[in-house]
Design a protein around this motif. Structure first.
Motif, mmCIF file in Angstrom:
data_model
loop_
_atom_site.group_PDB
_atom_site.id
_atom_site.type_symbol
_atom_site.label_atom_id
_atom_site.label_comp_id
_atom_site.label_asym_id
_atom_site.label_seq_id
_atom_site.Cartn_x
_atom_site.Cartn_y
_atom_site.Cartn_z
ATOM 1 N N SER A 286 25.595 31.720 44.643
ATOM 2 C CA SER A 286 27.413 31.890 44.452
ATOM 3 C C SER A 286 27.833 32.429 44.555
ATOM 4 C CB SER A 286 27.416 31.906 42.872
ATOM 5 O OG SER A 286 26.626 33.357 42.488
ATOM 6 N N ARG A 287 26.983 34.336 45.747
ATOM 7 C CA ARG A 287 28.090 34.433 46.118
ATOM 8 C C ARG A 287 29.131 34.092 48.085
ATOM 9 N NH1 ARG A 287 28.574 39.702 43.532
ATOM 10 N NH2 ARG A 287 27.584 39.672 41.297
ATOM 11 N N ARG A 288 30.178 34.371 47.634
ATOM 12 C CA ARG A 288 30.713 34.530 49.729
ATOM 13 C C ARG A 288 30.716 35.813 50.067
ATOM 14 N NH1 ARG A 288 37.123 33.751 49.255
ATOM 15 N NH2 ARG A 288 37.663 35.268 47.867
ATOM 16 N N TRP B 184 30.020 41.123 49.161
ATOM 17 C CA TRP B 184 29.575 39.767 48.483
ATOM 18 C C TRP B 184 30.479 40.237 47.009
ATOM 19 C CZ3 TRP B 184 26.545 37.637 51.410
ATOM 20 C CH2 TRP B 184 26.302 38.465 52.601
ATOM 21 N N LEU B 185 31.010 38.233 47.014
ATOM 22 C CA LEU B 185 31.590 37.652 45.327
ATOM 23 C C LEU B 185 31.108 36.749 45.198
ATOM 24 C CD1 LEU B 185 34.860 40.319 46.065
ATOM 25 C CD2 LEU B 185 33.285 40.626 44.682
ATOM 26 N N SER C 222 28.909 45.256 45.003
ATOM 27 C CA SER C 222 28.875 44.421 45.754
ATOM 28 C C SER C 222 29.215 44.100 47.365
ATOM 29 C CB SER C 222 29.135 43.302 44.758
ATOM 30 O OG SER C 222 27.996 43.248 43.451
ATOM 31 N N MET C 223 28.878 45.837 47.984
ATOM 32 C CA MET C 223 29.489 45.866 49.418
ATOM 33 C C MET C 223 27.959 46.197 50.366
ATOM 34 S SD MET C 223 32.618 47.901 49.631
ATOM 35 C CE MET C 223 34.407 46.392 48.878
ATOM 36 N N SER C 224 27.554 45.267 51.444
ATOM 37 C CA SER C 224 26.432 45.914 52.208
ATOM 38 C C SER C 224 26.669 45.829 53.002
ATOM 39 C CB SER C 224 25.099 44.956 52.327
ATOM 40 O OG SER C 224 26.073 43.524 53.317
#
Length: 265
Positions: free
Chosen positions: A83-85, A65-66, A44-46
């Motif tokens: 729902s991700r921050r 993004w978590l 989940s990383m860009s």
């Protein structure tokens, strides 16, 4: 970008890398791109590539993004885009044969402290007020981490994520192994050796909600997986993240400050 990295990995498996001094540069750049793809596809990383003469020790930067800390077990499977921050990630990649030493943890601590100082030059203000986005130091290594390195990261006040991505096998051996392997086995280019984070990250920024679990396929192979609140966390990154979205606040000044603080050579 994802297609380009995938093609690069496939070409590299079937061909030999350059030799001599050039091979060191090639190996480092290839490992950075391979790491970037794994982080995006599975964690989940860009991120975007930064490495260069004036990178100040930063190879990759971007977002993680978590779910927010307040979310519970039932919140993880819902639409990630709602729902991700995001957490700011500064990453260093090490494609070395020798095990990663504690000095790399100290280097990353220095990088984050200089970034915090740049954003918040007033010593009267706390680190939490430096940015609306929390900072995470990511250290990715092609070789395993020494016990001393893990202990050093565990005791650091900086939120640390240590990720071991093993080197790709010999092309000829890889071809034979692929012919004999089960279809459920994780492709070699996506394999993760280990994932470790320290208390400052998991108990601080993540409020104790995230953990790493070793997931096994029916044929016995496995890989670390991210779990949130007792449920597997779906890997997700936004489809429309632009180059501008992945830049740092005051990025030019930041890298100038890092370059000035680093010894030459």
């Amino acid at each position: 970008m994802q297609a380009r990295i995938t093609n690069c990995i496939r070409r590299s498996i079937s061909s030999a890398a350059p030799t001599g001094v050039l091979s060191t540069t090639y190996r480092g750049t290839f490992f950075e791109e391979r790491s970037m793809k794994i982080l995006q596809d599975h964690l989940s990383m860009s991120l975007r590539h930064v490495g260069g003469k004036s990178d100040g020790g930063i190879d990759l930067m971007g977002w993680w993004w978590l779910p927010p800390p307040s979310s519970g077990p039932g919140d993880a499977p819902i639409d990630p885009s709602l729902s991700r921050r995001r957490l700011r990630v500064l990453a260093q990649c090490k494609a070395e044969k020798r095990k990663a030493s504690p000095k790399y943890v100290r280097e990353m601590e220095g990088v984050l402290h200089r970034y915090i100082s740049l954003l918040n030059p007033s010593p009267a203000l706390g680190a939490a007020s430096t940015s609306q986005y929390p900072l995470v130091a990511l250290l990715v290594s092609e070789s395993p981490f020494t016990k001393a390195t893990i202990l050093r990261a565990q005791s650091s006040p900086v939120p640390f994520f240590l990720l071991h991505i093993p080197p790709l096998p010999d092309p000829n051996a890889a071809a034979t192994a692929n012919e004999e392997s089960d279809s459920d086995e994780e492709p070699n280019e996506n394999k993760i050796g280990s994932a470790v984070w320290n208390p400052a990250l998991v108990r601080g920024l993540l409020d104790g909600k995230m953990e790493v679990r070793w997931e096994r396929s029916p044929n016995g192979t496995g890989r670390p997986g991210l779990w949130w609140g007792g449920r597997r966390l779906q890997s997700w990154t936004p489809d429309n993240a632009s180059e501008a979205d992945l830049t740092l606040d005051r990025e030019d000044s930041f890298f100038e400050a890092l370059a000035e603080g680093e010894p030459s050579g």
